[in-house]
Each structure stands twice: as structure tokens, then as C-alpha cells.
Design a protein around this motif. Structure first.
Motif, PDB file in Angstrom:
ATOM      1  N   GLN A  90     -10.145  11.462  -6.642  1.00  0.00           N
ATOM      2  CA  GLN A  90     -11.118  10.964  -7.609  1.00  0.00           C
ATOM      3  C   GLN A  90     -11.885  12.141  -8.210  1.00  0.00           C
ATOM      4  OE1 GLN A  90     -11.654   7.603  -8.447  1.00  0.00           O
ATOM      5  NE2 GLN A  90      -9.761   7.315  -7.269  1.00  0.00           N
ATOM      6  N   ALA A  91     -12.408  11.931  -9.400  1.00  0.00           N
ATOM      7  CA  ALA A  91     -13.241  12.946 -10.038  1.00  0.00           C
ATOM      8  C   ALA A  91     -14.402  13.307  -9.114  1.00  0.00           C
ATOM      9  CB  ALA A  91     -13.759  12.445 -11.373  1.00  0.00           C
ATOM     10  N   GLY A  92     -14.666  14.603  -9.011  1.00  0.00           N
ATOM     11  CA  GLY A  92     -15.718  15.085  -8.130  1.00  0.00           C
ATOM     12  C   GLY A  92     -15.225  15.516  -6.759  1.00  0.00           C
ATOM     13  N   ASP A  93     -14.007  15.115  -6.409  1.00  0.00           N
ATOM     14  CA  ASP A  93     -13.431  15.484  -5.112  1.00  0.00           C
ATOM     15  C   ASP A  93     -12.932  16.929  -5.125  1.00  0.00           C
ATOM     16  OD1 ASP A  93     -11.904  12.265  -4.228  1.00  0.00           O
ATOM     17  OD2 ASP A  93     -13.986  12.994  -4.155  1.00  0.00           O
ATOM     18  N   LYS A 102     -12.062  17.355 -12.203  1.00  0.00           N
ATOM     19  CA  LYS A 102     -12.235  16.507 -13.374  1.00  0.00           C
ATOM     20  C   LYS A 102     -10.877  15.924 -13.774  1.00  0.00           C
ATOM     21  CE  LYS A 102     -15.757  19.724 -15.121  1.00  0.00           C
ATOM     22  NZ  LYS A 102     -16.157  20.592 -16.258  1.00  0.00           N
ATOM     23  N   SER A 103     -10.908  14.880 -14.561  1.00  0.00           N
ATOM     24  CA  SER A 103      -9.643  14.281 -14.995  1.00  0.00           C
ATOM     25  C   SER A 103      -8.791  15.279 -15.782  1.00  0.00           C
ATOM     26  CB  SER A 103      -9.912  13.036 -15.837  1.00  0.00           C
ATOM     27  OG  SER A 103     -10.726  13.351 -16.958  1.00  0.00           O
ATOM     28  N   SER A 137      -8.396  11.113 -10.962  1.00  0.00           N
ATOM     29  CA  SER A 137      -8.755   9.858 -11.630  1.00  0.00           C
ATOM     30  C   SER A 137     -10.260   9.814 -11.842  1.00  0.00           C
ATOM     31  CB  SER A 137      -8.322   8.664 -10.787  1.00  0.00           C
ATOM     32  OG  SER A 137      -6.935   8.696 -10.555  1.00  0.00           O
ATOM     33  N   SER A 138     -10.642   9.367 -13.024  1.00  0.00           N
ATOM     34  CA  SER A 138     -12.080   9.299 -13.345  1.00  0.00           C
ATOM     35  C   SER A 138     -12.640   7.926 -12.989  1.00  0.00           C
ATOM     36  CB  SER A 138     -12.296   9.593 -14.816  1.00  0.00           C
ATOM     37  OG  SER A 138     -11.567   8.682 -15.606  1.00  0.00           O
TER      38      SER A 138
END
Length: 122
Positions: A13-16, A84-85, A121-122
Motif C-alpha cells: 500500500q502507499a506509504g509502506d 507511492k503509486s 496501491s493507493s
């Protein structure tokens, strides 16, 4: 001839964060990471010389990605934080066998790995 094997890709996921690894069968002067987003050309991400004292980053990843090398293991890493995506791509490890400054051009690298997919993924 230097063989390169990447690992560590995946879907996040975004931020990971993710850490990519690249094991080299031999030494090179410099090691780099490149990526190829879907439908786009391969682009430079980061590079490091074999001693680990010199690094070079694309502006798009500065402050988020860190390249490092473990000479004892012939392994180069790419720590990717705050993903980020737009970081979605196939990531390739590359080796430059020739002495000289670290450069971002794909044509300067002599050996390439098979690539590892990173999907954000966002």
C-alpha cells in the motif's frame, strides 16, 4: 561476466516500505537500480560504487530510497520507504564493470538482472 539476481519485490500500500536485494556473482565498479513503469522507458533510480562511499539518486526518490552495499555478501540493497503509486514498476539491478564516475545512463551498465515487480496501491 557478472550475474545479478534481484529479490524483494511485491505488492504494498502507499506509504509502506520494501527492501530490494541484488546478489552479484562477482565484483563491479558500481551497482545501480533502475525501474520500468508500465508503458514507459527504463529509468534510473539510484547507484552506488563498490566501496559504498559514493551514491547517486534520481530526484524522484531522494529522501525516500536508500541504496547500500554489503561487500562481504556481494549484495546491493534498495530500501524504499514512503512508497507511492508512481513507484510501481519492474525494478532492475545493474552492474557497471568500468572505472569512472557513477552515472544514471542505462547504456553505461554492462550487466542486468531479470527484474522484480513492485506494485504500490493507493
Amino acid at each position: 561476466q557478472v550475474q545479478l539476481v534481484e529479490s524483494g519485490g511485491g505488492s504494498v500500500q502507499a506509504g509502506d516500505s520494501l527492501r530490494l536485494s541484488c546478489v552479484a556473482s562477482g565484483r563491479a565498479y558500481a551497482m545501480g537500480w533502475f525501474r520500468q513503469p508500465p508503458g514507459k522507458e527504463r529509468e534510473f533510480v539510484a547507484a552506488i560504487n563498490w566501496s559504498g562511499y559514493s551514491t547517486y539518486y534520481a530526484d524522484s526518490v531522494k529522501g525516500r530510497f536508500t541504496i547500500s552495499i554489503d561487500n562481504a555478501k556481494n549484495t546491493v540493497y534498495l530500501q524504499m520507504n514512503s512508497l507511492k503509486s508512481e513507484d510501481t514498476a519492474v525494478y532492475y539491478c545493474a552492474a557497471d564493470r568500468d572505472y569512472g564516475p557513477i552515472v544514471p545512463q542505462t547504456t553505461e551498465y554492462d550487466y542486468w538482472g531479470q527484474g522484480t515487480q513492485v506494485t504500490v496501491s493507493s
